[in-house]
Structure formats: C-alpha cells, structure tokens
Design a protein around this motif. Structure first.
Motif, PDB file in Angstrom:
ATOM      1  N   LYS A 276       0.809  -1.222   0.000  1.00 55.39           N
ATOM      2  CA  LYS A 276       0.000   0.000   0.000  1.00 55.39           C
ATOM      3  C   LYS A 276       0.843   1.273   0.000  1.00 55.39           C
ATOM      4  N   GLY A 277       2.152   1.126  -0.069  1.00 52.35           N
ATOM      5  CA  GLY A 277       3.022   2.291  -0.198  1.00 52.35           C
ATOM      6  C   GLY A 277       3.096   3.171   1.028  1.00 52.35           C
ATOM      7  N   TYR A 278       3.000   2.575   2.217  1.00 54.47           N
ATOM      8  CA  TYR A 278       3.069   3.374   3.440  1.00 54.47           C
ATOM      9  C   TYR A 278       4.430   4.049   3.612  1.00 54.47           C
ATOM     10  N   LEU A 279       5.478   3.438   3.054  1.00 52.58           N
ATOM     11  CA  LEU A 279       6.835   3.923   3.298  1.00 52.58           C
ATOM     12  C   LEU A 279       7.377   4.786   2.163  1.00 52.58           C
ATOM     13  N   ASP A 280       6.527   5.138   1.208  1.00 49.90           N
ATOM     14  CA  ASP A 280       7.008   5.901   0.055  1.00 49.90           C
ATOM     15  C   ASP A 280       7.528   7.282   0.444  1.00 49.90           C
ATOM     16  N   THR A 281       7.010   7.836   1.527  1.00 45.87           N
ATOM     17  CA  THR A 281       7.417   9.186   1.931  1.00 45.87           C
ATOM     18  C   THR A 281       8.707   9.191   2.750  1.00 45.87           C
ATOM     19  N   TYR A 282       9.234   8.021   3.079  1.00 41.29           N
ATOM     20  CA  TYR A 282      10.444   7.940   3.902  1.00 41.29           C
ATOM     21  C   TYR A 282      11.655   7.607   3.036  1.00 41.29           C
ATOM     22  N   ASN A 283      12.811   8.007   3.516  1.00 42.03           N
ATOM     23  CA  ASN A 283      14.069   7.652   2.866  1.00 42.03           C
ATOM     24  C   ASN A 283      14.325   6.161   3.081  1.00 42.03           C
ATOM     25  N   GLN A 284      14.552   5.430   1.999  1.00 39.88           N
ATOM     26  CA  GLN A 284      14.728   3.984   2.112  1.00 39.88           C
ATOM     27  C   GLN A 284      15.930   3.609   2.974  1.00 39.88           C
ATOM     28  N   LYS A 285      16.918   4.495   3.054  1.00 36.64           N
ATOM     29  CA  LYS A 285      18.092   4.193   3.871  1.00 36.64           C
ATOM     30  C   LYS A 285      17.776   4.230   5.363  1.00 36.64           C
TER      31      LYS A 285
ATOM     32  N   PRO B 286       4.171   3.871  16.835  1.00 35.24           N
ATOM     33  CA  PRO B 286       3.584   3.064  15.756  1.00 35.24           C
ATOM     34  C   PRO B 286       2.951   3.962  14.700  1.00 35.24           C
ATOM     35  N   LEU B 287       3.050   3.553  13.450  1.00 36.59           N
ATOM     36  CA  LEU B 287       2.402   4.297  12.381  1.00 36.59           C
ATOM     37  C   LEU B 287       0.906   4.015  12.416  1.00 36.59           C
ATOM     38  N   GLU B 288       0.121   5.081  12.312  1.00 34.36           N
ATOM     39  CA  GLU B 288      -1.339   4.937  12.354  1.00 34.36           C
ATOM     40  C   GLU B 288      -1.833   4.496  10.978  1.00 34.36           C
ATOM     41  N   LEU B 289      -1.835   3.186  10.765  1.00 37.75           N
ATOM     42  CA  LEU B 289      -2.189   2.642   9.457  1.00 37.75           C
ATOM     43  C   LEU B 289      -3.228   1.542   9.614  1.00 37.75           C
ATOM     44  N   GLU B 290      -3.924   1.273   8.512  1.00 37.38           N
ATOM     45  CA  GLU B 290      -4.822   0.128   8.491  1.00 37.38           C
ATOM     46  C   GLU B 290      -4.005  -1.155   8.305  1.00 37.38           C
TER      47      GLU B 290
ATOM     48  N   TYR C 274      -4.297 -12.483  18.474  1.00 33.43           N
ATOM     49  CA  TYR C 274      -4.528 -11.587  17.346  1.00 33.43           C
ATOM     50  C   TYR C 274      -4.033 -10.177  17.678  1.00 33.43           C
ATOM     51  N   ASN C 275      -3.559  -9.493  16.633  1.00 39.99           N
ATOM     52  CA  ASN C 275      -3.142  -8.082  16.759  1.00 39.99           C
ATOM     53  C   ASN C 275      -2.187  -7.888  17.939  1.00 39.99           C
ATOM     54  N   VAL C 276      -1.090  -8.612  17.877  1.00 42.02           N
ATOM     55  CA  VAL C 276      -0.139  -8.603  18.993  1.00 42.02           C
ATOM     56  C   VAL C 276       0.600  -7.270  19.073  1.00 42.02           C
ATOM     57  N   TYR C 277       1.114  -6.792  17.942  1.00 38.55           N
ATOM     58  CA  TYR C 277       1.887  -5.549  17.941  1.00 38.55           C
ATOM     59  C   TYR C 277       1.815  -4.924  16.553  1.00 38.55           C
ATOM     60  N   SER C 278       2.244  -3.685  16.461  1.00 35.19           N
ATOM     61  CA  SER C 278       2.226  -2.962  15.187  1.00 35.19           C
ATOM     62  C   SER C 278       3.366  -3.435  14.297  1.00 35.19           C
ATOM     63  N   ARG C 279       3.040  -3.688  13.041  1.00 39.64           N
ATOM     64  CA  ARG C 279       4.064  -4.121  12.091  1.00 39.64           C
ATOM     65  C   ARG C 279       4.971  -2.956  11.697  1.00 39.64           C
ATOM     66  N   TYR C 280       4.388  -1.765  11.512  1.00 38.07           N
ATOM     67  CA  TYR C 280       5.147  -0.581  11.123  1.00 38.07           C
ATOM     68  C   TYR C 280       5.273   0.356  12.323  1.00 38.07           C
ATOM     69  N   PHE C 281       6.457   0.810  12.609  1.00 36.97           N
ATOM     70  CA  PHE C 281       6.612   1.900  13.572  1.00 36.97           C
ATOM     71  C   PHE C 281       7.941   2.598  13.322  1.00 36.97           C
ATOM     72  N   ARG C 282       8.063   3.773  13.884  1.00 39.38           N
ATOM     73  CA  ARG C 282       9.275   4.564  13.679  1.00 39.38           C
ATOM     74  C   ARG C 282       9.887   4.952  15.014  1.00 39.38           C
TER      75      ARG C 282
END
Length: 313
Positions: A57-66, A168-172, A151-159
């Motif tokens: 879903k392109g959640y990370l497109d706005t971040y620097n890949q490095k 955690p990133l507020e994502l679906e 179920y829903n143990v932890y957030s997959r995406y976070f910074r």
C-alpha cells in the motif's frame, strides 16, 4: 549563533544495531515470560529482494529507504522454559479465578545515538478481545495442547524518532497476529509463529517476530549534535535567540537616557569634588563632606549645571 555557524547540523543515518523480543503473560498471581529471543536479523530496506513486496500500500514511500529496516527474528526462543511444575500449577489455578489475564509484547531496540537514549523500548498490551481463551492457555501450560493464537499482537510498522521515542504508524492492517507454541522434548521452549505468509517470505522463511522500522536520522556526535539530540532545535532557539537576545537587549536598552551622564566632555571638576568628599570624610569634617555631597547632587540634578561643570578647558 556561534554554534550554528561553526557546527554542521546535517543529520546522518542512525540504524538499528540490535533488537530483542519478549512476550509476557500476567495475572494477579504474577508474571511469566513465555517467549524471549535476541536472535534478530537487521535488513536494509533498499537491499531486500524486489520480488517480495512487504509494503503493497506504499506506506513507506514518503520515507528515505536508507532509514527503513526490516527486523526478522527467529521463531524459536533463545531461552529455555525452565519454570518449575509447582509454579506452573499455581499459575494455571490463578487463571480460574482471575479474569484479568494480560499478555504484553515488547521490542527492545539499540541504536548508536542519541547519547543517553541508545536503547529504546516499544511495549504493547494485547487488547482483551484479541487475547486467547484462558482455558486455551491453561491447556497449553498443563500439556493438553501445544499452542494458542493471539490476534493483533503488535504494530508491524513503527518509527523511532530522533529524540528516542517509539511511535507506531497509524495505518490500516498494521498488526501482526501469531501462534505461541510450546515445544516439549528433553527441554521445553516457546516459539512465536507469525501467521502472515507475506511476512515469512520477506524474512527468508523466518516465522518469528518481524517489524518494519523507520529509524529517523539524528545529528552527528559532538557538542552541536548532542545538544540538538537532547534539547531539539526548539531548545536551542529558546536558549540562544530568546534568552541571549533578551540579555543583550537589556544591556543596550535606554542608551539615550545615559548619554548626559556617560558622554561628558571633561569630568575633572566632578572627580575633584568626589576626591574632596573622600578627604573631608577622612579628616572627620562631616559638615564639609555633607555640603560637598549635596553640591554634587545638585549638579547632577541640573543638566545646565552639569554641562557647565564638564566643559573642556
């Protein structure tokens, strides 16, 4: 301002250097650590296999890949399950009368900076509706079955921010669900099995905890870097612009009011009166001292007299 002009505030990469995971279960009788591992791989996002799309879903497109890393941990715990049978029995019994069972998941992440916040922690308690049945947990502990699902143990995406906060990133669809499995052989140990197949493919077959972490860049080490890390740019602004600026303003304000007293052509006569006051006091001539004192006061009270007494010869 000197720090701004002489320093180099350019941020540099600050990747995750080490990661560990822990899953705990807690009741009124206490807490037990079910799963622990320190065997986690850190993979750079820009070096992953392009055939596996972990961010459809392109959640990370706005971040620097490095700045993005994929953390993949071993499914099997790095510690054995060495809880005595009598303790397990009491814990199983506590699940009968304690309805407030809690399961928490914790990431512990290590970075090189900022100083004093190299190690950060992300901890989350599983929502009550996502917990397994207490009877399932009891059956796993007493050996009737070998696993239960959470179920829903932890957030997959976070910074991890530059200041050391974990958000955690507020994502679906941002949560990981898993099976906790106890393995019984000569020794017992727990396993964490991610039930999302795409996570497993992205981690090269590892079925343990995984996360996609954005570790924000931080200032380099040094006086400027440490100051920015601790106090942020707003702290520097308040300190150097407001505080120092206010001090300079106080020193330079109302200069025009001091011109008649500080910019005089010649002060020899005024200095002579001051010396006469000192001499009269030394000789005990207090009456003469008082007359000279009030003479000096009258001169300073009258701009015309002050100008007359300070004319250059």
């Amino acid at each position: 301002m000197l720090m701004y002009s002489s320093g180099n505030p350019t941020n540099i990469e600050n990747p995750i250097k080490d990661a560990s995971v822990q899953v705990d279960i807690k009741t009124a009788s206490g807490r037990l650590s079910l799963y622990q591992t320190t065997l986690c791989k850190k993979l750079q996002w820009d070096k992953l296999n392009p055939d596996v799309n972990l961010d459809p879903k392109g959640y990370l497109d706005t971040y620097n890949q490095k700045d993005v890393q994929l953390i993949c941990c071993e499914a099997d715990a790095s510690t054995l399950w060495l809880i005595p049978n009598v303790v397990q029995t009491r814990f199983i019994q506590s699940l009968d009368w304690d309805a407030l069972m809690d399961i928490s998941f914790t990431w512990v992440l290590s970075r090189g900076r900022p100083k004093g916040k190299e190690v950060v922690k992300y901890e989350r308690s599983v929502d009550p509706q996502d917990l397994p049945k207490q009877s399932d947990v009891q059956q796993v502990l007493n050996g009737s079955i070998n696993s239960f699902r959470i179920y829903n143990v932890y957030s997959r995406y976070f910074r991890v921010t530059g200041s050391g906060d974990v958000r955690p990133l507020e994502l679906e669809d941002n949560f990981v669900s898993a099976d906790l499995v106890i393995n019984r052989a000569n020794y017992s140990w727990w396993s964490f099995h991610d039930i999302n197949s795409s996570d497993v493919n992205g981690c090269g077959g590892l079925r343990g905890p995984m996360a996609i972490i954005v570790s924000e860049e931080t200032p380099p080490e040094g006086i400027l870097g440490d100051t920015l890390s601790k106090f942020s740019i707003w702290g520097l602004y308040i300190t150097f612009v407001l505080a120092v600026g206010r001090f300079i303003r106080l020193q330079c304000s109302d200069l025009r009011m001091r011109i008649p007293y500080e910019n005089l052509p010649s002060c020899d006569r005024l200095i002579a009166i001051c010396e006469d006051i000192y001499a009269a006091r030394a000789e005990g001539e207090l009456g003469v001292e008082e007359v000279l004192y009030w003479t000096l006061v009258k001169i300073y009270r009258s701009p015309h007299m002050l100008l007359e007494y300070t004319k250059a010869d």
